[in-house]
Design a protein around this motif. Structure first.
Motif, PDB file in Angstrom:
ATOM      1  N   LEU A 180       0.808  -1.223   0.000  1.00 41.99           N
ATOM      2  CA  LEU A 180       0.000   0.000   0.000  1.00 41.99           C
ATOM      3  C   LEU A 180       0.843   1.276   0.000  1.00 41.99           C
ATOM      4  O   LEU A 180       0.348   2.352   0.306  1.00 41.99           O
ATOM      5  CB  LEU A 180      -0.951   0.024   1.203  1.00 41.99           C
ATOM      6  N   LEU A 230      -0.505   3.588  -2.617  1.00 36.01           N
ATOM      7  CA  LEU A 230      -1.705   4.274  -2.130  1.00 36.01           C
ATOM      8  C   LEU A 230      -1.320   5.454  -1.247  1.00 36.01           C
ATOM      9  O   LEU A 230      -1.905   6.542  -1.337  1.00 36.01           O
ATOM     10  CB  LEU A 230      -2.580   3.299  -1.343  1.00 36.01           C
ATOM     11  N   CYS A 244      -7.685   3.856   7.001  1.00 38.03           N
ATOM     12  CA  CYS A 244      -6.885   4.898   6.342  1.00 38.03           C
ATOM     13  C   CYS A 244      -7.466   6.277   6.633  1.00 38.03           C
ATOM     14  O   CYS A 244      -6.724   7.248   6.855  1.00 38.03           O
ATOM     15  CB  CYS A 244      -6.837   4.650   4.835  1.00 38.03           C
TER      16      CYS A 244
END
Length: 354
Positions: free
Chosen positions: A8, A11, A51
């Protein structure tokens, strides 16, 4: 050997660069810690929630919408790429045909004696990513200093100014003196009317003296932030003057030095019980070295003002470890000096309450 991208991490970079979230590498590690603890792994919606909690924090944040769009766009792109990878065309029949070749026999060579080889220690490497641009200083781009880069925020400055208190009861009788009212009732034996007193008004006076010499150019924005937030401090009175390197017989009304104010005219207007002087200067620590003349002039200035004000404190924008073996270290011997950050500003204000 190829290096795999951390989980991630792309991201994380999308949120930094496209969503504009002010994220640091520590907040990426917080996400990894949460995932290892079992949070956000049940579903994509759970991942989105963890998140959001770690990176956006407030529901009313203006960056909440940018986060939602970038998160959904990231996984839409991920799904498309994953689907495209599964739908690759099958190989043709000719690809499966293998031409038989006669086996080639190689003569056996004598084996070399085995030599013990020490394992090569692995050296940790940095995470490969886009934390910094390859060319941070491009001709068409200008570096912009954001509010997060200052050692003290606007809110912290306003809160610190409010610690300047010198309450005085003045004006109309608007508050009830409970103690005096009870005493009056006890003496007269009957309650007719309360004893009224004026409300408390903050009469604290601040005199802010800012160094605008060449060595203070890197700190001009920080000094200006102190000035801009004086109105939010609810002070009884606040005045700002400027000087070059060392306060002398005159102070400037503006940073450009267009008009001057004589010290002899200023001192009689100061209040010995209410006025606190804050001097903002590097004290010679930015350039280093020791200037005996600057020490002498500064000490003379401090002694002259100390007789007319309540307290004097010095705010130095350079780190405290830079003061050693400089003029600032000598100035520290006759005036309290604090580093210009959130804790230093509060400490300078608290030092004037005694």
């Amino acid at each position: 050997m190829t290096q795999q991208t951390p989980p991630l991490f792309d991201l994380f970079m999308v949120m930094r660069e496209e969503a504009g979230l002010p994220l640091t590498i520590d907040q990426y590690y917080l996400l990894l810690t949460a995932l290892k603890g079992g949070f956000g792994v049940a579903s994509r919606e759970d991942l989105k929630q963890i998140c959001r909690l770690l990176w956006v924090k407030s529901k009313s944040s203006p960056q909440r919408e940018q986060f939602e769009q970038c998160f959904d766009g990231y996984f839409q792109k991920y799904d498309r790429e994953r689907k495209a990878g599964k739908e690759k065309p099958a190989s043709t029949s000719t690809d499966n045909i293998k031409t038989e070749k006669p086996p080639i026999t190689k003569p056996e060579l004598p084996k070399k004696p085995e030599i013990a080889v020490k394992p090569i220690p692995q050296i940790p490497i940095a995470i490969k990513g886009k934390l910094l641009r390859k060319n941070p200083f491009i001709e068409n781009e200008v570096y912009k200093l954001s509010a997060n880069d200052f050692p003290v925020t606007k809110r912290q400055i306003q809160q610190s100014w409010r610690y300047f208190r010198c309450p005085v009861r003045e004006g109309a009788l608007t508050e009830i003196d409970i103690a005096a009212t009870i005493q009056k009732v006890g003496q007269e034996g009957i309650f007719l009317e309360p004893v009224m007193i004026p409300q408390r008004i903050n009469r604290a006076e601040l005199l802010l003296l800012i160094d605008v010499s060449n060595s203070m150019i890197p700190f001009n924005l920080l000094s200006q932030r102190l000035v801009d937030n004086l109105q939010g401090g609810r002070l009884g009175k606040a005045e700002v003057y400027y000087f070059l390197n060392c306060p002398g017989n005159h102070l400037y009304l503006y940073p450009q030095g267009s008009q001057v104010k004589s010290i002899d005219d200023l001192l009689p207007k100061l209040h010995s019980k209410r006025t606190v002087v804050l001097i903002v200067s590097d004290g010679g620590a930015a350039r280093g070295g020791v200037s005996p003349s600057r020490i002498e002039f500064t000490e003379e200035f401090i002694k002259k003002f100390a007789r007319c004000v309540r307290h004097i404190a010095w705010l130095n924008p350079t780190p405290e470890e830079r003061w050693e073996y400089t003029t600032a270290e000598e100035i520290l011997q006759f005036v309290q000096m604090f580093e210009l950050n959130s804790s230093g500003l509060k400490a300078a204000i608290r030092s004037g309450k005694g």
